[in-house]
Design an enzyme around this catalytic site. Structure first.
Site, PDB file in Angstrom:
ATOM      1  N   HIS A 305     -35.545 -47.417  -9.028  1.00  0.00           N
ATOM      2  CA  HIS A 305     -36.763 -46.863  -9.631  1.00  0.00           C
ATOM      3  C   HIS A 305     -37.005 -47.404 -11.033  1.00  0.00           C
ATOM      4  CE1 HIS A 305     -37.542 -43.356  -6.788  1.00  0.00           C
ATOM      5  NE2 HIS A 305     -38.462 -44.273  -6.660  1.00  0.00           N
ATOM      6  N   GLU A 546     -39.787 -52.150   8.999  1.00  0.00           N
ATOM      7  CA  GLU A 546     -38.606 -52.379   8.155  1.00  0.00           C
ATOM      8  C   GLU A 546     -37.298 -52.192   8.914  1.00  0.00           C
ATOM      9  OE1 GLU A 546     -38.895 -49.838   4.694  1.00  0.00           O
ATOM     10  OE2 GLU A 546     -39.517 -48.117   5.853  1.00  0.00           O
ATOM     11  N   ASP A 570     -36.096 -53.261   2.983  1.00  0.00           N
ATOM     12  CA  ASP A 570     -35.211 -52.699   4.007  1.00  0.00           C
ATOM     13  C   ASP A 570     -35.064 -53.650   5.189  1.00  0.00           C
ATOM     14  OD1 ASP A 570     -34.103 -50.253   3.178  1.00  0.00           O
ATOM     15  OD2 ASP A 570     -36.082 -49.322   3.288  1.00  0.00           O
ATOM     16  N   CYS A 617     -45.498 -54.872   1.937  1.00  0.00           N
ATOM     17  CA  CYS A 617     -45.355 -54.117   0.689  1.00  0.00           C
ATOM     18  C   CYS A 617     -43.946 -54.208   0.118  1.00  0.00           C
ATOM     19  CB  CYS A 617     -45.763 -52.666   0.878  1.00  0.00           C
ATOM     20  SG  CYS A 617     -44.744 -51.812   2.086  1.00  0.00           S
TER      21      CYS A 617
END
Ligand code: PEP
Ligand code: MG
Length: 659
Positions: A305, A546, A570, A617
């Site tokens: 993050h 993913e 992922d 994304c």
């Protein structure tokens, strides 16, 4: 309004039932109090509630004031009259083996490079760009007491000093709460701290220790440790986390007693390089980001993050230095290269000049890229490629718009859940998603349903202890097992869809059944909202690709969903069987590996054949070296950190021009 009852909860509101009661009370907007023997305490304060020591068969009154007072009283009285309240397994929805442990971090990735360079340190290149500036070390120091016993005649004065310090801390927190600029999430956190600071449990315990001859600082440390230990011992994930709050309040009191200021990110000077072992995601999000020149951390990876926030604000960052961060504690000046992971402590004149030149060149490049902000990139055949932003909070809207984002290709909803002391209500979620939709209309905003867990535990959801959390109970799997949480989010999304172009995508899909089950829930939510007369609209439902399973069933999935969005972060770890958190397999965790590129191509082919939109994304979407290959495969949407948007648009335009 109020109602009295006799408590039937087995053994009264001792720790576990009390924590359940507080959680229930917090689900209501109304102010709720519990009154016993004429003493009223907030039913939303665990410390106070536990201190009220409500026993089985005692009479209490629930008092509520607010829009949902009737519902709050009904629910809380019902709870108090239930002998099994607090003992029954309200984690029944969670899988077996629920030990209430934290979820696996979902956003960290393996450090890309860790070899030491002779010219400095090397960590994870987490947010591009170069920076040089004064070091701002953020290592909150440990506080120690005087370690001597007070004489009897010193005790009264020490109690006065302690009380004045507590009052000063409370005033500071009240002042913070009075600020309009405080976001809802921060307000909740400060209010919880103030609750503890204002609570007799902490002050009473500390005064007892002072009366026993301890100095006020030692007494505060001891009292905070005792109460924190009580919270830690409670079998409740949410309240366990409050132990940190108690320590934080104790720390504030000690600092006042010692006449010291806390190390705060608020005071970071313009252009400084923030050096820390770790920074909480929300700590960083509310720091004065515009002033931060760069970030260097012991913790964190390229998709942590901290990295995501740094990238969306264009702040160069090198993370994952581990213990080597200690070498920067006393640095005066730091230079860092967020593209290579290089960090140089107190650079010499030649290095300084080199970095200054690179900072200038980067600024020139940025200025050149600014022309692409308003460009709508098209391929040679006229096909528009949507270059959208990945964001995780409303605070990032501005950065995305300033970069020229054509909508949002990934709104990570995890931060919304992590920022609050309880699960966000349907209303607050609906408001958040609607604000996004309005901000980017007519462009689409793709909201990803909850993909727990983050690098923080989420209050209100307990996670099982798992051997392989990344292969475990996360994303759509958890949501389908917790329709109470999932439906609240889906209802909020249906409501927000009235305000703009909301699309919804599901994370971690590996089976067609997951999409079908979700559709059933979406339909149920729409029927409920209609019956309730609540305005709502339909949304396109898509999936993230993913998992290898999703790639292999992509042709079948494409027939059932409106779009694909490839999550390369992922997908890479699952295709390569290389943990995104494990530095020893970092080399394998490479999106350009032919195995991963083939998976992306297979997905694109399936989507194109079915005539649905295929986007991306994952972090790879913003890589200029890969964008041409992705577009040739048929992708028409790329979503990335705002800082990468203009360069991506430039890359697409160059490709269209045959450069
Ligand atoms: C991904 O996996 O590529 C992705 C975008 O999701 P996250 O990084 O949030 O897991
Ligand atoms: Mg993912």
């Amino acid at each position: 309004m109020e109602r009295s009852t006799i408590v039937r909860v087995h053994e009264g509101l001792h720790a576990r039932p009390a924590t359940r009661f507080v959680k229930l009370a917090k689900a209501f907007e109304s102010d709720v109090e519990l009154v016993k023997d004429g003493k009223a305490v907030s039913a939303k304060s665990s410390v106070k509630l536990m201190l009220l020591a409500v026993k089985e068969n005692q009479e209490v009154t629930v008092r509520a004031n607010g829009a949902d007072a009737i519902e709050a009283i009904e629910a809380l009285i019902g709870y108090l009259e239930n002998p099994k309240a607090g003992l029954d397994d309200d984690e029944a929805h969670a899988p077996a083996n629920d030990a209430g442990k934290e979820a696996a971090p979902a956003f960290q990735s393996a450090p890309a490079v860790s070899a030491e360079a002779s010219s400095g340190l090397r960590g994870v290149a987490a947010s591009e760009g170069v920076a040089i500036g004064p070091a701002f070390a953020h290592f909150p120091p440990d506080i120690a007491g005087q370690g001597r016993m007070l004489r009897a005649d010193e005790i009264a004065g020490e109690i006065d000093r302690f009380r004045a310090a507590v009052a000063a801390v409370q005033t500071r927190m009240d002042r913070a709460l009075a600020q309009d600029s405080l976001s809802a999430g921060d307000r909740g956190i400060v209010a919880a701290l103030r609750d503890i600071a204002a609570d007799d449990s902490l002050t009473g315990e500390a005064e007892k220790a002072i009366n026993g001859g301890n100095d006020a600082v030692s007494a505060t440390i001891t009292a905070a440790s005792t109460i924190a230990a009580d919270f830690s011992a409670v079998d409740d994930h949410y309240l366990n986390a409050r132990a940190d709050d108690v320590h934080a309040v104790g720390r504030q009191i000690c600092l006042v007693l010692l006449g010291q200021d806390d190390v705060s990110l608020e005071n970071i000077p313009q252009g400084a390089i923030l050096i820390a072992d770790d920074i909480g995601a929300w700590d960083l999000a509310r720091a004065p980001l515009k002033r931060i020149g760069g970030v260097v951390c012991g913790h964190g990876g390229a998709t942590s993050h901290i990295a995501i926030i740094a990238r969306s604000h264009g702040i160069p960052a090198v993370l994952g230095l581990g213990d080597r961060i200690n070498a920067l504690r006393t640095a005066q000046e730091v230079a860092l290269d967020g593209n290579t992971g290089q960090v140089i402590i107190d650079p010499d004149a030649a290095t300084r000049a080199d970095f200054a030149g690179r900072v200038e060149a980067a600024a020139t490049e940025r200025a050149g890229l600014a022309a692409f902000k308003t460009v709508t990139p098209k391929l040679a055949d006229g096909k528009v490629i949507e270059v959208a932003a990945n964001i995780g909070s409303l605070e990032e809207i501005e950065a995305a718009q300033e970069a020229g984002a054509m909508g949002v290709g990934l709104f990570r909803t995890e931060l919304l859940f992590m920022r609050h002391m309880h699960l966000p209500s349907e209303d607050m979620q609906a408001e958040t998603y609607a604000a996004l939709a309005k901000a980017f209309a007519p462009y689409p905003v793709i909201v990803r349903t909850l993909d727990i867990g983050g690098d923080k535990p989420i209050a209100g959801i307990e996670f099982p202890e798992e051997e392989n959390p990344f292969l475990g109970w996360r994303g759509i799997r958890m949501c389908l097992d917790r329709p109470d949480i999932f439906k609240r989010q889906l209802r909020a999304l249906l409501r927000a869809a009235v305000h703009g172009n909301i699309k919804v995508m599901l994370p971690m899909v590996s089976d067609l059944g997951e999409v079908r089950q979700t559709r059933v829930l979406v339909d149920e939510c729409a029927i409920e909202l209609k019956a309730e007369g609540v305005p709502h609209a339909t949304f396109d439902l898509g999936v993230m690709i993913e998992t290898p399973a999703a790639v292999l069933i992509a042709p079948a999935l494409a027939k059932e969903v409106a779009f694909f969005s490839i999550g390369t972060n992922d997908l890479t770890q699952y295709i390569m069987a290389a943990d995104r958190l494990n530095p020893t397999v970092a080399k394998l965790n490479d999106v350009t590996n032919p195995a991963v590129m083939s998976a992306i191509e297979l997905t694109a082919r399936a989507g194109v054949a079915a005539g649905i939109m295929v986007g991306m994304c994952g972090e790879a979407a913003g890589r200029p070296d890969l964008i041409p290959a992705f577009l040739e495969m048929g992708l028409t949407e790329l979503s990335m950190s705002p800082a990468s948007i203009q360069r991506a648009k430039k890359t697409i335009m160059a490709m269209a021009a045959g450069e």
